[in-house]
Design a protein around this motif. Structure first.
Motif, PDB file in Angstrom:
ATOM      1  N   ALA A 218       0.845  -1.197   0.000  1.00  0.00           N
ATOM      2  CA  ALA A 218       0.000   0.000   0.000  1.00  0.00           C
ATOM      3  C   ALA A 218       0.877   1.242   0.000  1.00  0.00           C
ATOM      4  CB  ALA A 218      -0.911   0.011   1.221  1.00  0.00           C
ATOM      5  N   VAL A 219       0.592   2.164  -0.898  1.00  0.00           N
ATOM      6  CA  VAL A 219       1.351   3.418  -0.959  1.00  0.00           C
ATOM      7  C   VAL A 219       1.068   4.261   0.278  1.00  0.00           C
ATOM      8  CG1 VAL A 219       1.676   5.565  -2.246  1.00  0.00           C
ATOM      9  CG2 VAL A 219       1.459   3.389  -3.474  1.00  0.00           C
ATOM     10  N   SER A 220      -0.176   4.254   0.744  1.00  0.00           N
ATOM     11  CA  SER A 220      -0.546   4.927   1.990  1.00  0.00           C
ATOM     12  C   SER A 220      -1.514   4.032   2.746  1.00  0.00           C
ATOM     13  CB  SER A 220      -1.172   6.298   1.721  1.00  0.00           C
ATOM     14  OG  SER A 220      -2.382   6.168   0.992  1.00  0.00           O
ATOM     15  N   PHE A 221      -1.466   4.093   4.070  1.00  0.00           N
ATOM     16  CA  PHE A 221      -2.352   3.263   4.881  1.00  0.00           C
ATOM     17  C   PHE A 221      -2.424   3.838   6.296  1.00  0.00           C
ATOM     18  CE2 PHE A 221       1.914   1.546   5.324  1.00  0.00           C
ATOM     19  CZ  PHE A 221       2.046   1.286   6.680  1.00  0.00           C
ATOM     20  N   GLU A 222      -3.439   3.422   7.030  1.00  0.00           N
ATOM     21  CA  GLU A 222      -3.586   3.833   8.421  1.00  0.00           C
ATOM     22  C   GLU A 222      -3.369   2.627   9.325  1.00  0.00           C
ATOM     23  OE1 GLU A 222      -7.165   5.951   9.225  1.00  0.00           O
ATOM     24  OE2 GLU A 222      -6.824   7.442   7.649  1.00  0.00           O
ATOM     25  N   ALA A 223      -2.660   2.863  10.421  1.00  0.00           N
ATOM     26  CA  ALA A 223      -2.400   1.803  11.391  1.00  0.00           C
ATOM     27  C   ALA A 223      -2.152   2.432  12.747  1.00  0.00           C
ATOM     28  CB  ALA A 223      -1.188   0.961  10.968  1.00  0.00           C
ATOM     29  N   LYS A 224      -2.817   1.896  13.769  1.00  0.00           N
ATOM     30  CA  LYS A 224      -2.633   2.340  15.144  1.00  0.00           C
ATOM     31  C   LYS A 224      -2.801   3.854  15.303  1.00  0.00           C
ATOM     32  CE  LYS A 224      -1.736  -1.797  16.633  1.00  0.00           C
ATOM     33  NZ  LYS A 224      -2.669  -2.522  17.522  1.00  0.00           N
ATOM     34  N   GLY A 225      -3.776   4.403  14.562  1.00  0.00           N
ATOM     35  CA  GLY A 225      -4.087   5.817  14.694  1.00  0.00           C
ATOM     36  C   GLY A 225      -3.186   6.750  13.919  1.00  0.00           C
ATOM     37  N   HIS A 226      -2.296   6.208  13.076  1.00  0.00           N
ATOM     38  CA  HIS A 226      -1.379   7.039  12.299  1.00  0.00           C
ATOM     39  C   HIS A 226      -1.600   6.833  10.801  1.00  0.00           C
ATOM     40  CE1 HIS A 226       0.969   8.296  15.766  1.00  0.00           C
ATOM     41  NE2 HIS A 226       1.103   7.029  16.139  1.00  0.00           N
ATOM     42  N   LEU A 227      -1.316   7.876  10.025  1.00  0.00           N
ATOM     43  CA  LEU A 227      -1.311   7.793   8.574  1.00  0.00           C
ATOM     44  C   LEU A 227       0.132   7.582   8.120  1.00  0.00           C
ATOM     45  CD1 LEU A 227      -2.449   8.182   5.671  1.00  0.00           C
ATOM     46  CD2 LEU A 227      -2.123  10.649   6.004  1.00  0.00           C
ATOM     47  N   PHE A 228       0.374   6.483   7.423  1.00  0.00           N
ATOM     48  CA  PHE A 228       1.714   6.164   6.955  1.00  0.00           C
ATOM     49  C   PHE A 228       1.800   6.253   5.435  1.00  0.00           C
ATOM     50  CE2 PHE A 228       1.516   3.923  11.042  1.00  0.00           C
ATOM     51  CZ  PHE A 228       2.720   4.305  11.614  1.00  0.00           C
ATOM     52  N   SER A 232       8.657   3.041  -0.573  1.00  0.00           N
ATOM     53  CA  SER A 232       9.038   1.891  -1.398  1.00  0.00           C
ATOM     54  C   SER A 232       7.902   1.494  -2.331  1.00  0.00           C
ATOM     55  CB  SER A 232       9.412   0.709  -0.507  1.00  0.00           C
ATOM     56  OG  SER A 232      10.438   1.045   0.388  1.00  0.00           O
ATOM     57  N   ALA A 233       6.674   1.451  -1.802  1.00  0.00           N
ATOM     58  CA  ALA A 233       5.521   1.081  -2.626  1.00  0.00           C
ATOM     59  C   ALA A 233       5.267   2.122  -3.708  1.00  0.00           C
ATOM     60  CB  ALA A 233       4.282   0.916  -1.744  1.00  0.00           C
ATOM     61  N   ALA A 234       5.432   3.400  -3.365  1.00  0.00           N
ATOM     62  CA  ALA A 234       5.263   4.458  -4.364  1.00  0.00           C
ATOM     63  C   ALA A 234       6.320   4.334  -5.459  1.00  0.00           C
ATOM     64  CB  ALA A 234       5.359   5.826  -3.696  1.00  0.00           C
ATOM     65  N   HIS A 235       7.533   3.986  -5.061  1.00  0.00           N
ATOM     66  CA  HIS A 235       8.647   3.820  -5.992  1.00  0.00           C
ATOM     67  C   HIS A 235       8.396   2.639  -6.931  1.00  0.00           C
ATOM     68  CE1 HIS A 235      13.347   4.195  -6.182  1.00  0.00           C
ATOM     69  NE2 HIS A 235      12.749   4.968  -7.068  1.00  0.00           N
ATOM     70  N   VAL A 236       7.946   1.523  -6.361  1.00  0.00           N
ATOM     71  CA  VAL A 236       7.645   0.332  -7.155  1.00  0.00           C
ATOM     72  C   VAL A 236       6.513   0.619  -8.143  1.00  0.00           C
ATOM     73  CG1 VAL A 236       6.591  -1.968  -7.032  1.00  0.00           C
ATOM     74  CG2 VAL A 236       8.506  -1.377  -5.529  1.00  0.00           C
ATOM     75  N   ALA A 237       5.480   1.328  -7.680  1.00  0.00           N
ATOM     76  CA  ALA A 237       4.358   1.658  -8.563  1.00  0.00           C
ATOM     77  C   ALA A 237       4.842   2.482  -9.760  1.00  0.00           C
ATOM     78  CB  ALA A 237       3.286   2.422  -7.789  1.00  0.00           C
TER      79      ALA A 237
END
Length: 253
Positions: A218-228, A232-237
Motif C-alpha cells: 500500500a502506498v498509503s495506509f492507516e495503522a494504530k491511529g497514524h497515517l503512513f 518503497s511502494a510508491a517507488h515500485v508503482a
C-alpha cells in the motif's frame, strides 16, 4: 516491457521486497487483462552493493568532497546496469537518494527518484504536515523537505540529533534483515512520541515498511491511529508504470 535496473543491497531485505513487489504487481496487471499462466514480469537486472562498505564511506553533511568515495560505489553500480541494457533504474534504498545529484553524474540511464514519487503519494492523501523517518543521512538531509514543499507539505525536520540517532539505531538493530514484533513496537512508540495528529509519517527507510506486512504494497495506509506513507511502494508503482507503459497503451484499461 522495459528492462528495469535495480540497485540494491542497502539493505538486502528491501531489495528482495522490491523484486517481489514488481513481480507481483506485473502479475496482477496481466492477470486482470486475461493473460494466462505463467504471468509475465519485466526483465530485471539487480546490481547489489555491500552495505558494510557503503556505510563506512558515508561523508559529512555539507561537505561534498567527503562523499566522493560513497558516490563512486553507486555511480559504478548504475553504470553496470546501464551496460546490462536496462531502460531505466531504481535505487532500492532511501539513503543514497540524498546523493542522487552527484551519483547520477556521467550516467545516462534514467533514474526514478523516490523523493518525487513519495511527495506525490503524500500530497494525494491531503496531508499538509509530514514526519520523515529513516537513516541518519535521510533525516539530516533536506531532500524530502524540499520536494514535499513543492506540493504544499511541510516536513517536520526539528528532531534533535539524539532522536535521529535513536532512529538510526532502530534501523540497524531491529530492521536489518526484516522486521520483528519488537521492531514494530519500537517504531510505533517513536511515532506516538513525535507525530502530531494529521501528520503523514513517511517510512523513508526501505526496511521500515516491513513492520506492517499487512500493508506492504500500500502506498498509503492507516495503522494504530497514524497515517503512513510507504515510499518503497510508491517507488515500485512508478517503476511498474514505466516498465509497462507500452502494454498499457496496447491494452487500454
Amino acid at each position: 516491457m522495459k528492462k528495469i535496473g535495480i540497485l540494491g543491497g542497502v539493505g538486502w531485505a528491501s531489495t528482495v521486497d522490491y523484486y517481489r513487489a514488481i513481480a507481483e504487481g506485473a502479475g496482477r496487471f496481466f492477470a486482470e487483462r486475461g493473460h494466462g499462466s505463467p504471468l509475465p514480469i519485466p526483465p530485471m537486472t539487480i546490481e547489489s552493493v555491500t552495505q558494510a562498505k557503503t556505510r563506512a564511506l558515508r561523508g559529512t553533511p555539507g561537505d561534498e568532497e567527503s562523499w566522493a568515495a560513497f558516490d563512486v560505489v553507486f555511480r559504478d553500480a548504475l553504470l553496470t546496469l546501464e551496460k546490462a541494457g536496462c531502460d531505466f533504474a531504481i535505487i532500492a534504498s532511501n539513503t543514497p537518494h540524498a546523493r542522487l545529484h552527484a551519483i547520477r553524474q556521467g550516467v545516462s540511464l534514467p533514474i526514478l527518484s523516490i523523493f518525487d514519487e513519495t511527495a506525490r503519494a503524500t500530497a494525494a492523501t491531503g496531508a499538509t504536515q509530514a514526519l520523515v523517518l529513516g537513516t541518519m543521512v535521510t533525516m539530516q538531509a533536506r531532500n524530502y523537505a524540499e520536494t514535499l514543499s513543492t506540493h504544499g507539505i511541510t516536513a517536520n525536520d526539528t528532531l534533535p540529533d539524539s532522536e535521529i540517532a535513536e532512529m538510526q539505531a532502530m534501523v540497524d538493530e531491529d530492521f536489518y534483515g526484516g522486521a520483528s514484533n519488537r521492531a514494530r513496537t519500537r517504531l510505533l512508540e517513536f511515532c506516538n512520541a513525535h507525530a502530531e495528529p494529521g501528520t503523514a509519517i513517511l517510512l523513508a527507510c526501505t526496511e521500515l515498511p516491513l513492520a506492517f506486512p499487512e500493508h506492504l504494497d500500500a502506498v498509503s495506509f492507516e495503522a494504530k491511529g497514524h497515517l503512513f506513507i510507504n515510499p518503497s511502494a510508491a517507488h515500485v508503482a512508478a517503476a511498474l508504470r514505466e516498465a509497462l507503459q507500452d502494454e498499457r497503451a496496447a491494452q487500454p484499461g
